[in-house]
Design a protein around this motif. Structure first.
Motif, PDB file in Angstrom:
ATOM      1  N   UNK A   4       0.843  -1.192   0.000  1.00 29.85           N
ATOM      2  CA  UNK A   4       0.000   0.000   0.000  1.00 29.85           C
ATOM      3  C   UNK A   4       0.880   1.244   0.000  1.00 29.85           C
ATOM      4  N   UNK A   5       0.630   2.128  -0.965  1.00 29.70           N
ATOM      5  CA  UNK A   5       1.362   3.387  -1.051  1.00 29.70           C
ATOM      6  C   UNK A   5       1.750   3.672  -2.485  1.00 29.70           C
ATOM      7  N   UNK A  30      -1.801   1.663  -4.964  1.00 34.97           N
ATOM      8  CA  UNK A  30      -1.116   2.966  -4.902  1.00 34.97           C
ATOM      9  C   UNK A  30      -1.920   4.048  -4.183  1.00 34.97           C
ATOM     10  N   UNK A  31      -2.455   3.726  -3.010  1.00 35.07           N
ATOM     11  CA  UNK A  31      -3.259   4.694  -2.271  1.00 35.07           C
ATOM     12  C   UNK A  31      -2.347   5.749  -1.642  1.00 35.07           C
ATOM     13  N   UNK A  32      -2.749   6.987  -1.789  1.00 31.15           N
ATOM     14  CA  UNK A  32      -1.968   8.123  -1.294  1.00 31.15           C
ATOM     15  C   UNK A  32      -2.438   8.499   0.104  1.00 31.15           C
ATOM     16  N   UNK A  35      -4.237  11.977   0.084  1.00 32.35           N
ATOM     17  CA  UNK A  35      -5.431  12.093  -0.758  1.00 32.35           C
ATOM     18  C   UNK A  35      -6.478  11.028  -0.453  1.00 32.35           C
ATOM     19  N   UNK A  36      -6.031   9.860   0.005  1.00 36.16           N
ATOM     20  CA  UNK A  36      -6.956   8.751   0.234  1.00 36.16           C
ATOM     21  C   UNK A  36      -6.719   8.108   1.608  1.00 36.16           C
ATOM     22  N   UNK A  40      -6.151   3.998   2.970  1.00 35.83           N
ATOM     23  CA  UNK A  40      -4.899   3.543   3.588  1.00 35.83           C
ATOM     24  C   UNK A  40      -5.181   2.969   4.975  1.00 35.83           C
ATOM     25  N   UNK A  41      -6.100   3.587   5.715  1.00 32.69           N
ATOM     26  CA  UNK A  41      -6.376   3.154   7.086  1.00 32.69           C
ATOM     27  C   UNK A  41      -6.946   1.739   7.155  1.00 32.69           C
TER      28      UNK A  41
END
Length: 218
Positions: A4-5, A30-32, A35-36, A40-41
């Protein structure tokens, strides 16, 4: 495994490069983090990247812990950190400098881009840059033959290339092939590996982030 990232995150890129050099299969999400954060959590309660979800569902955060784990699950002759002795100490020294360079670059960017202009602290910006450039000069002075720890690529090379390439995007007039020819040559050599070339941040993502020449070449 799920990583993740975005590649925009140098530490996420470090993990992605490691996974690909070790030929370990993974899914890239590709979670930012900015922005997202909610996406990510799901994997990382602090909304911190990189996060690596293992096949059993457990999640590791922090690139140091992640790459150490990845080394532990491959045969000894494939590992990207020397097991012991002077080579391990040297690799740890260089990884430490490279990570410190990247950390100072990240702080510099936060100060430059996230803090309102009227409240920016010039002495902090100057201090972060000075520290980062001092670290890059240490890496520049390290002799690569052909890699920083000898005949095999290691985490020292991975993080040195990530730090150099990231800095060259943000402050290209200061960090470039003329100022740091050995690091530039190391990066060029590394880019022959798909693991490096396939994890470069997209130009569109760099432009959206405002990182390209963020300091206007100052």
């Amino acid at each position: 495994m799920k990583l993740v990232g975005p590649w925009l995150s140098g530490y996420t890129r470090r993990v992605g490069i490691t996974l690909r050099l070790l030929t370990l299969p993974f899914e890239h999400l590709p979670y930012h983090a900015y922005r997202e954060p909610e996406r990510v959590r799901v994997f990382s309660p602090m909304a911190r990247v990189p996060a690596l979800q293992l096949d059993d569902g457990q999640v590791l955060v922090d690139s140091h812990a992640i790459v150490d784990y990845l080394d532990s699950i491959v045969p000894a002759d494939q590992r990207l950190m020397p097991a012991s002795g002077p080579e391990r100490v040297r690799a740890m020294q260089l990884v430490g400098y490279a990570c410190a360079c990247y950390d100072k670059l990240a702080r510099y960017c936060d100060e430059l881009m996230l803090r309102p202009e009227a409240h920016r602290l010039a002495h902090l910006q100057a201090g972060y840059r000075e520290q980062m450039e001092s670290g890059l000069r240490v890496l520049e002075a390290a002799h690569a033959d052909p890699w920083l720890i000898g005949s095999r690529i290691s985490q020292a090379d991975i993080m040195a290339v990530v730090a150099f390439q990231s800095a060259s995007v943000v402050i290209p007039r200061t960090v470039n092939s003329e100022s740091f020819p050995r690091l530039a040559a190391l990066a060029q050599q590394a880019m022959q590996f798909t693991a490096f070339s396939s994890t470069l941040p997209d130009l569109e993502d760099l432009q959206a982030s405002g990182l390209i020449g963020a300091d206007n070449g100052i």
